[in-house]
Design an enzyme around this catalytic site. Structure first.
Site, PDB file in Angstrom:
ATOM      1  N   MET A  41      -0.275   0.308   2.555  1.00 58.70           N
ATOM      2  CA  MET A  41       1.387   0.198   1.684  1.00 58.70           C
ATOM      3  C   MET A  41       1.278   0.171   0.211  1.00 58.70           C
ATOM      4  SD  MET A  41       3.533  -1.812   4.503  1.00 58.70           S
ATOM      5  CE  MET A  41       3.070  -3.335   4.059  1.00 58.70           C
ATOM      6  N   GLU A  46      -9.079  -4.568  -4.316  1.00 58.38           N
ATOM      7  CA  GLU A  46     -10.617  -4.330  -3.827  1.00 58.38           C
ATOM      8  C   GLU A  46     -11.053  -4.170  -2.375  1.00 58.38           C
ATOM      9  OE1 GLU A  46     -14.768  -3.734  -4.152  1.00 58.38           O
ATOM     10  OE2 GLU A  46     -13.054  -3.720  -5.759  1.00 58.38           O
ATOM     11  N   HIS A  48      -8.887  -2.615  -0.250  1.00 58.75           N
ATOM     12  CA  HIS A  48      -8.634  -1.197  -0.187  1.00 58.75           C
ATOM     13  C   HIS A  48      -9.772  -0.471  -0.465  1.00 58.75           C
ATOM     14  CE1 HIS A  48      -4.490  -3.097  -0.255  1.00 58.75           C
ATOM     15  NE2 HIS A  48      -4.306  -2.311   0.901  1.00 58.75           N
TER      16      HIS A  48
END
Length: 403
Positions: A41, A46, A48
């Site tokens: 989203m 970090e 992700h």
């Protein structure tokens, strides 16, 4: 408490395509390799980046990694933070490119939901009404509906999700299996900040005092893990003496375990040969959370649950095997979640057995194991298998990091 996160090698960012429509994504050549997708989203951090690196590793140089950035209105309930959820697309694109993405797909709400909110949605069933589902009614229906749509739009071979959102990972894996989605679902272990707090886009909302209180979430989980490990180690040492069960307390004293012998609960546990791991873990975690409720600002507990990964129902004290210890709480106006996977009883004697819908490969005594593997849920089977994606994660991070 937390170990330092390994430094990732610096490398030039890959050229990345920023696309906003499904038509543009369809027109983009896929190449000869597999396509991997990481759904977010936005407000990437970090955690992700770890997912994207795992996807890049699995896809290989010939594959394609697609990162979706879409703030899904369907999974926000009344009074939740849809309007204030951070939108940082430029920075997100840079981070995704640096982590190895080939494509950032950032559709508008009209692109994902033409004509407004869909009348037909996917329901998460009974598992979607527990824990997060009970606290946020309809949340998982919104999650599954958008995940299903994004899986159709991106058409990946593999999809990566963080194990910090353990219940979300479980319902997505269940949906893919039950509805025969031709995609492999992979769970990637959590990434934690240096102080142990699980990475989350919502951490930025915490003031310094609130952050100190919020550390109780991970501290409670680690307390449960460490207490369980201590109980199991004591039991193993008592058993190794070869004395009958009624003499094990004396045997411990003979081994010089005076401090252990003084712990009436531990001695009774070892001497009787009983397994009370779940109650021990719950009590250790709850003690930390009760202390945090007296801090300023206080931690307001939503739930602490020790659940079966297959259906997220509470486990009994006699349970043996894998379980997830999950916690959710509010500090100030910010709601946070975290979890850790524990293994009880006979399940601790060998490699962890993956449950359908499970969320990790670490054990109660070694979170570091999770840094070497990720659970993989194939499209042709209910049961996950271990996939050697070797995602780069912090050794202490046991589960999930995607929000």
């Amino acid at each position: 408490m937390a170990e330092s996160r390994p430094t990732q090698p610096v490398r030039p960012a890959r050229p990345v395509h920023l696309l906003h429509t499904a038509a543009d994504l369809r027109d983009l050549p896929r190449g000869a390799g597999v396509r991997a997708v990481v759904m977010t989203m936005g407000a990437l951090h970090e955690g992700h980046a770890t997912l994207i690196r795992a996807a890049r590793h699995r896809a290989g140089p010939q594959g394609q990694v697609v990162v979706t950035v879409f703030v899904n209105p369907l999974q926000f309930g009344a009074g939740e933070d849809l309007d204030r959820y951070p939108r940082t697309l430029e920075a997100d694109t840079e981070l995704a490119a640096a982590a190895g993405a080939d494509v950032v797909f950032a559709p508008s709400a009209d692109e994902v939901y033409p004509g407004g909110e869909p009348q037909i949605r996917i329901t998460a069933g009974p598992m979607g009404t527990l824990l997060e589902g009970a606290s946020r009614p309809g949340h998982f229906d919104g999650v599954l509906t958008v995940v299903a749509k994004l899986l159709h739009l991106t058409a990946p071979d593999i999809a990566f999700y963080g194990q910090k959102d353990a219940q979300q990972l479980a319902v997505i894996a269940r949906m893919a299996a039950d509805l025969n989605f031709p995609v492999e679902i992979v769970g990637v272990p959590t990434v934690r900040e240096e102080d142990g707090l699980a990475l989350s886009s919502r951490n930025r909302y915490l003031s310094a005092p609130e952050r100190r209180t919020a550390l109780a979430l991970s501290a409670a989980l680690f307390a449960a893990r460490d207490r369980l490990a201590a109980e199991e180690a004591l039991r193993a040492r008592a058993a190794s003496t070869g004395h009958p069960a009624q003499d094990r307390a004396a045997a411990l004293a003979a081994l010089g375990e005076d401090r252990a012998a003084a712990d009436a609960h531990a001695v009774a546990y070892a001497a009787a040969g009983l397994r009370h791991g779940p109650s021990v873990a719950r009590a250790a975690a709850r003690a930390v959370l009760e202390d945090a409720a007296r801090l300023e600002p206080p931690l307001l507990l939503d739930y602490l649950a020790l659940v079966d990964p297959s259906d997220f129902t509470e486990i009994p004290d006699t349970y043996e095997g894998e379980a997830i210890l999950a916690v959710a709480a509010k500090v100030g106006t910010t709601r946070l979640i975290d979890n850790i996977r524990l293994v009880f009883g006979a399940g601790r004697s060998g490699p962890a057995t993956a449950h359908q819908g499970g969320t990790g490969t670490d054990t109660a005594t070694s979170d570091a194991a999770a840094s070497d593997t990720a659970l993989s849920y194939g499209p042709a089977s209910d049961a996950p298998t271990t996939s050697a994606t070797t995602p780069p994660t912090t050794p202490q991070g046991p589960l999930g990091a995607t929000r």
